[in-house]
Design an enzyme around this catalytic site. Sequence first.
Site, short mmCIF file in Angstrom:
data_model
loop_
_atom_site.label_atom_id
_atom_site.label_comp_id
_atom_site.label_asym_id
_atom_site.label_seq_id
_atom_site.Cartn_x
_atom_site.Cartn_y
_atom_site.Cartn_z
N CYS A 125 0.82 -1.21 0.00
CA CYS A 125 0.00 0.00 0.00
C CYS A 125 0.86 1.27 0.00
CB CYS A 125 -1.01 -0.02 1.15
SG CYS A 125 -2.40 1.10 0.86
N HIS A 230 -3.68 -4.89 0.46
CA HIS A 230 -3.21 -5.32 1.78
C HIS A 230 -3.31 -6.84 1.93
CE1 HIS A 230 -2.45 -1.63 4.13
NE2 HIS A 230 -3.34 -1.06 3.34
N GLU A 232 -1.82 -8.81 3.85
CA GLU A 232 -1.76 -9.28 5.25
C GLU A 232 -3.16 -9.42 5.84
OE1 GLU A 232 -1.24 -6.24 4.32
OE2 GLU A 232 -2.08 -4.85 5.80
#
Length: 257
Positions: A125, A230, A232
């Site tokens: 990001c 993102h 994660e």
Amino acid sequence: MIYGANGFLYFVLNILEVHMKPIIGITSSIAKDGSVNLAQAYVTAVTAAGGVPVILPNLAEDGDVERLASRLDGLLVSGGVDLDPTLFNEEPIPGLGEVAPERDRFELAVLAKFLAANKPILAICRGIQVLAVATGGDIYQDIYSQVKEQPLLQHQQKAPRWHASHFVDAEPSSLLHEIAGARRFKVNSFHHQSVRRVGDGFRVSAISSDGMIEAIESTRHRFVVGVQWHPECLVEKNDAPSKRLFEAFVRASEKEI
Ligand code: MN
């Protein structure tokens, strides 16, 4: 005996090193209350992929950054606020959000050390934007006021963070395509800035259907990948491309003999 006592010990340690978990530095932000801040999802994703995460503060001294970088095996540049546009020779436009000068400075410095050492980097990001600027590219300060040629998707999704909201198309034969194992997959989206141009030695590795650059990678380094989404947050829902991306990053960060 071929090795002396110390030589043999060294040999054994070298063998063990192959299976030693790599230390992955993760950049952080400074919260409004002054605390060092990082979403737990980054720590969880790196740990699940077999790395040992360590949260990095925004160091100011170049010598300290150099020493820190030399001790780490991989670098994860995490998400956060906007990039100061004067770093790529632009004045701030009204659509620019909050910036974090200490963080810009540290992340550009630590990225430079990692790039010079050819150590693995995963930039997420805000991270992809820092990576683009660090390597001679530039970014849109605000896609919604700067991109007029075509209608844009909702890149600031209102859905939960773990929900993949729009498609991306990986460029054939890119490292990202190879890792993700798919040409087209869905990602989450929490950005209003975006990479506009990549520098020399970099290629675009994924775009969204409105033509925004969603991933970039180095053609000159072992593993330098930036993604606008993102991953994660998608790992916790067992999203295959996201898990593969973290695993590939951590594996690339393992020391070689
Ligand atoms: Mn997006």
